[in-house]
Design a protein around this motif. Structure first.
Motif, mmCIF file in Angstrom:
data_model
loop_
_atom_site.group_PDB
_atom_site.id
_atom_site.type_symbol
_atom_site.label_atom_id
_atom_site.label_comp_id
_atom_site.label_asym_id
_atom_site.label_seq_id
_atom_site.Cartn_x
_atom_site.Cartn_y
_atom_site.Cartn_z
ATOM 1 N N ASN A 36 0.825 -1.203 0.000
ATOM 2 C CA ASN A 36 0.000 0.000 0.000
ATOM 3 C C ASN A 36 0.863 1.259 0.000
ATOM 4 O O ASN A 36 0.473 2.307 0.484
ATOM 5 C CB ASN A 36 -0.995 -0.004 1.169
ATOM 6 C CG ASN A 36 -0.311 -0.327 2.486
ATOM 7 O OD1 ASN A 36 0.891 -0.130 2.626
ATOM 8 N ND2 ASN A 36 -1.089 -0.828 3.436
ATOM 9 N N ASP A 37 2.073 1.120 -0.555
ATOM 10 C CA ASP A 37 2.965 2.255 -0.751
ATOM 11 C C ASP A 37 2.882 2.699 -2.196
ATOM 12 O O ASP A 37 3.231 1.956 -3.107
ATOM 13 C CB ASP A 37 4.398 1.835 -0.402
ATOM 14 C CG ASP A 37 5.403 2.959 -0.626
ATOM 15 O OD1 ASP A 37 4.963 4.086 -0.938
ATOM 16 O OD2 ASP A 37 6.610 2.696 -0.503
ATOM 17 N N ALA A 38 2.373 3.895 -2.413
ATOM 18 C CA ALA A 38 2.152 4.391 -3.776
ATOM 19 C C ALA A 38 3.363 5.122 -4.335
ATOM 20 O O ALA A 38 3.263 5.829 -5.323
ATOM 21 C CB ALA A 38 0.938 5.315 -3.799
ATOM 22 N N SER A 39 4.528 4.935 -3.721
ATOM 23 C CA SER A 39 5.712 5.657 -4.189
ATOM 24 C C SER A 39 6.288 5.080 -5.470
ATOM 25 O O SER A 39 7.063 5.738 -6.150
ATOM 26 C CB SER A 39 6.794 5.653 -3.096
ATOM 27 O OG SER A 39 7.214 4.332 -2.811
ATOM 28 N N SER A 40 5.926 3.837 -5.770
ATOM 29 C CA SER A 40 6.450 3.201 -6.980
ATOM 30 C C SER A 40 5.321 2.464 -7.671
ATOM 31 O O SER A 40 4.740 1.533 -7.117
ATOM 32 C CB SER A 40 7.585 2.236 -6.629
ATOM 33 O OG SER A 40 8.072 1.591 -7.772
ATOM 34 N N CYS A 41 5.008 2.858 -8.893
ATOM 35 C CA CYS A 41 3.912 2.261 -9.646
ATOM 36 C C CYS A 41 4.402 1.804 -11.015
ATOM 37 O O CYS A 41 5.315 2.404 -11.582
ATOM 38 C CB CYS A 41 2.768 3.255 -9.863
ATOM 39 S SG CYS A 41 2.234 4.145 -8.387
ATOM 40 N N THR A 42 3.783 0.772 -11.541
ATOM 41 C CA THR A 42 4.077 0.366 -12.908
ATOM 42 C C THR A 42 3.556 1.409 -13.885
ATOM 43 O O THR A 42 4.167 1.673 -14.917
ATOM 44 C CB THR A 42 3.434 -1.000 -13.203
ATOM 45 O OG1 THR A 42 3.947 -1.975 -12.283
ATOM 46 C CG2 THR A 42 3.728 -1.461 -14.617
ATOM 47 N N ASN A 43 2.414 1.990 -13.554
ATOM 48 C CA ASN A 43 1.778 2.989 -14.417
ATOM 49 C C ASN A 43 2.168 4.403 -13.988
ATOM 50 O O ASN A 43 2.722 4.619 -12.903
ATOM 51 C CB ASN A 43 0.262 2.851 -14.353
ATOM 52 C CG ASN A 43 -0.269 3.071 -12.943
ATOM 53 O OD1 ASN A 43 0.049 2.319 -12.028
ATOM 54 N ND2 ASN A 43 -1.085 4.106 -12.757
ATOM 55 N N THR A 44 1.851 5.370 -14.835
ATOM 56 C CA THR A 44 2.030 6.780 -14.512
ATOM 57 C C THR A 44 0.694 7.352 -14.049
ATOM 58 O O THR A 44 -0.331 7.159 -14.719
ATOM 59 C CB THR A 44 2.517 7.571 -15.743
ATOM 60 O OG1 THR A 44 3.788 7.046 -16.144
ATOM 61 C CG2 THR A 44 2.666 9.046 -15.425
ATOM 62 N N ILE A 45 0.682 8.034 -12.921
ATOM 63 C CA ILE A 45 -0.552 8.617 -12.386
ATOM 64 C C ILE A 45 -0.713 10.013 -12.974
ATOM 65 O O ILE A 45 0.112 10.902 -12.726
ATOM 66 C CB ILE A 45 -0.507 8.680 -10.853
ATOM 67 C CG1 ILE A 45 -0.440 7.251 -10.291
ATOM 68 C CG2 ILE A 45 -1.726 9.418 -10.305
ATOM 69 C CD1 ILE A 45 -0.300 7.190 -8.787
ATOM 70 N N PRO A 46 -1.780 10.242 -13.748
ATOM 71 C CA PRO A 46 -1.921 11.528 -14.433
ATOM 72 C C PRO A 46 -2.456 12.661 -13.551
ATOM 73 O O PRO A 46 -2.134 13.830 -13.774
ATOM 74 C CB PRO A 46 -2.888 11.218 -15.571
ATOM 75 C CG PRO A 46 -3.711 10.084 -15.064
ATOM 76 C CD PRO A 46 -2.797 9.271 -14.190
ATOM 77 N N LYS A 47 -3.277 12.341 -12.553
ATOM 78 C CA LYS A 47 -3.912 13.372 -11.728
ATOM 79 C C LYS A 47 -3.347 13.288 -10.313
ATOM 80 O O LYS A 47 -3.948 12.706 -9.406
ATOM 81 C CB LYS A 47 -5.430 13.190 -11.733
ATOM 82 C CG LYS A 47 -6.033 13.224 -13.147
ATOM 83 C CD LYS A 47 -7.511 12.863 -13.159
ATOM 84 C CE LYS A 47 -8.053 12.799 -14.576
ATOM 85 N NZ LYS A 47 -9.466 12.377 -14.626
ATOM 86 N N LYS A 48 -2.189 13.840 -10.144
ATOM 87 C CA LYS A 48 -1.429 13.652 -8.922
ATOM 88 C C LYS A 48 -2.051 14.330 -7.706
ATOM 89 O O LYS A 48 -1.658 14.065 -6.569
ATOM 90 C CB LYS A 48 0.004 14.144 -9.123
ATOM 91 C CG LYS A 48 0.741 13.399 -10.238
ATOM 92 C CD LYS A 48 2.194 13.817 -10.330
ATOM 93 C CE LYS A 48 2.889 13.152 -11.511
ATOM 94 N NZ LYS A 48 2.855 11.690 -11.440
ATOM 95 N N GLN A 49 -3.032 15.211 -7.943
ATOM 96 C CA GLN A 49 -3.659 15.898 -6.819
ATOM 97 C C GLN A 49 -4.712 15.030 -6.129
ATOM 98 O O GLN A 49 -5.173 15.345 -5.032
ATOM 99 C CB GLN A 49 -4.314 17.212 -7.299
ATOM 100 C CG GLN A 49 -5.609 17.060 -8.084
ATOM 101 C CD GLN A 49 -5.401 16.723 -9.557
ATOM 102 O OE1 GLN A 49 -4.291 16.378 -9.966
ATOM 103 N NE2 GLN A 49 -6.453 16.836 -10.347
ATOM 104 N N LEU A 50 -5.101 13.909 -6.763
ATOM 105 C CA LEU A 50 -6.152 13.052 -6.212
ATOM 106 C C LEU A 50 -5.566 11.989 -5.294
ATOM 107 O O LEU A 50 -4.391 11.613 -5.417
ATOM 108 C CB LEU A 50 -6.919 12.374 -7.347
ATOM 109 C CG LEU A 50 -7.700 13.284 -8.299
ATOM 110 C CD1 LEU A 50 -8.400 12.468 -9.375
ATOM 111 C CD2 LEU A 50 -8.710 14.128 -7.533
ATOM 112 N N PRO A 51 -6.376 11.464 -4.360
ATOM 113 C CA PRO A 51 -5.910 10.366 -3.513
ATOM 114 C C PRO A 51 -5.607 9.133 -4.365
ATOM 115 O O PRO A 51 -6.175 8.950 -5.439
ATOM 116 C CB PRO A 51 -7.081 10.111 -2.559
ATOM 117 C CG PRO A 51 -8.272 10.712 -3.229
ATOM 118 C CD PRO A 51 -7.757 11.870 -4.025
ATOM 119 N N VAL A 52 -4.718 8.291 -3.874
ATOM 120 C CA VAL A 52 -4.241 7.137 -4.633
ATOM 121 C C VAL A 52 -4.608 5.838 -3.915
ATOM 122 O O VAL A 52 -4.453 5.728 -2.690
ATOM 123 C CB VAL A 52 -2.718 7.207 -4.841
ATOM 124 C CG1 VAL A 52 -2.192 5.932 -5.487
ATOM 125 C CG2 VAL A 52 -2.358 8.422 -5.688
#
Length: 453
Positions: A36-52
């Motif tokens: 549950n650590d969102a610091s490393s993802c396979t994908n790119t998160i486009p809306k970085k202001q939203l919760p992950v």
């Protein structure tokens, strides 16, 4: 209840490979990332202001599915990690459960694996997190497969309504029509054998889920489990229906009407390609699996068709399922309600669903896709243009009513594999195999602290 023993059962379960997602994994594996650590993802998160929300999954087109969700959502973004397929993922999830940390918020999981993790309190009941808004998107049978008692522990994605794939050239040569009942199946097998033809099918000891499905088709109810009474479980693995089905297939093997090769092996696939078997009892994901294994691409091109699964009682038809996956919310999710939005929304948009079934990655359970004329009327190239969905798979999926899985399903499958092997070598009958499986699994359940009903 002996939770430590149940965790051991889960570890046994994790050793089983994925069935429904048979296509080779095409995603990028980042086994050390995730949880549950969102610091490393396979994908790119486009809306970085939203919760992950973090997610583990292994569908070959997961990148597209996640990108579509993130593009459309203005509430939450998904951080996806591929930690491995099937058993590899389950091993890592089990480690996270034992440690109390390291699990994702949402996890892709096969439906028959849900009870093993639910009993460890590793999954969240999502029924109060938006279920009513999406309930109509799936059949009752699809929901039952991901439910335990009145609780819902996953959102269905793909399934495996069962059918009979057959070689048109062999059926034509021996003037066989697709059998509608298992009695007709045996008669056709005998006719082909008497004429010097190939084996009619295969009894593989390593596919116990097929045997379980055919026993359920005949009326068996292997398990009864309600989390409201977590110490109690009903186990009925040697009822008459279960014995009859094991005896039926044992007799086919004894007469030399079917083979006894383990399936999902090079030897078996070679036999399918070379016409060693007239039929393949399988599920709706099989065309994609076979195509990926090289079937239907050489001299066997255009020689396959599919027919409804033969029935034990044609007056009371029963459709059964083999395989299927879902998205579940884990108990380590930081925000279960937000995680449920992701579970409900992943693989639910038109583009993702269309990509999934067009590329034979999934047999969709979302009714938007299942009822889409483009899907229903599709002329399937593997079946030489046959409208297999319309004629066989969609009706089977619509008629499927779901089943109750066991919290120690892999132990049951291991026991069945062992006893089917004994039936194959002729040391016991099918009925005796059923008695041994019942005794073995019931004793195991008692060792875990269950009261067996």
């Amino acid at each position: 209840m002996k939770r430590k023993s149940l965790i051991t059962a889960a570890a046994l379960l994790a050793a089983a490979g994925a069935i429904a997602a048979c296509s080779p994994d095409q995603g990028k594996s980042t086994a050390n990332a995730g949880g549950n650590d969102a610091s490393s993802c396979t994908n790119t998160i486009p809306k970085k202001q939203l919760p992950v929300v973090t997610m583990w999954g292994w569908y070959p087109n997961t990148q597209l599915v996640v990108d579509n969700f993130n593009k459309q959502s203005n509430e939450v973004q998904v951080c996806w990690t591929n930690v491995g397929q099937g058993g590899d993922e389950y091993d890592k999830f089990q480690t996270a459960i034992s440690a109390g940390t390291g699990a994702p918020d949402v996890i892709m999981i096969e439906a028959d694996r849900i009870p093993t993790f639910q009993i460890q309190k590793a999954l969240v009941d999502i029924k109060n997190y938006g279920f009513d808004a999406v309930k109509a998107n799936y059949s009752d049978g699809a929901w039952k497969d991901v439910s335990i008692g009145g609780a819902v522990y996953g959102v269905p994605v793909d399934g495996g309504p069962m059918a009979m794939i057959y070689r048109k050239d062999i059926f034509d040569k021996y003037k066989i029509t697709p059998p509608k009942t298992w009695a007709e199946y045996e008669q056709a097998a005998q006719k082909v054998k008497d004429a010097g033809g190939p084996l009619f099918g295969d009894l593989g000891a390593n596919v116990p889920a097929v045997m379980m499905a055919l026993q359920i088709q005949k009326g068996a109810t292997p398990y009864a489990y309600d989390p409201a009474q977590p110490e109690s479980i009903g186990i009925a693995l040697n009822d008459q229906a279960s014995k009859d089905v094991l005896d039926y297939w044992g007799n086919l093997a004894r007469k030399g009407l079917v083979g006894t090769q383990d399936q999902f092996t090079p030897e078996y696939i070679s036999g399918v390609i070379n016409g060693k078997y007239a039929t393949y009892i399988s599920a709706a994901w099989a065309p994609g699996y076979l195509t990926g294994a090289g079937v239907g691409k050489g001299e066997d091109t255009g020689k396959f068709a599919v027919a409804p699964l033969p029935q034990w009682d044609s007056a009371n038809p029963m459709q059964v399922n083999w395989g299927g996956s879902a998205f579940s919310v884990t108990s380590q999710a930081k925000n279960p309600e937000l995680a449920a939005k992701v579970a409900y929304g992943l693989y639910a948009d038109d583009e993702s669903l269309t990509d999934g079934w067009t590329n034979q990655i999934i047999f969709p359970l979302n009714l938007k896709a299942l009822n889409d004329p483009k899907f229903v009327d599709l002329k399937v190239s593997f079946f030489d243009g046959q409208q297999a969905n319309k004629e066989v798979y969609v009706p089977a999926a619509n008629a499927y009513t779901g089943m109750t899985y066991s919290p120690f399903g892999q132990y049951y499958f291991d026991s069945m594999t062992k006893q089917i092997g004994a039936v194959i070598d002729g040391s016991i009958t099918g009925a005796q195999a059923a008695d041994r499986i019942q005794e073995d699994v019931a004793n195991y359940a008692k060792e875990q602290g269950f009261t067996v009903q």
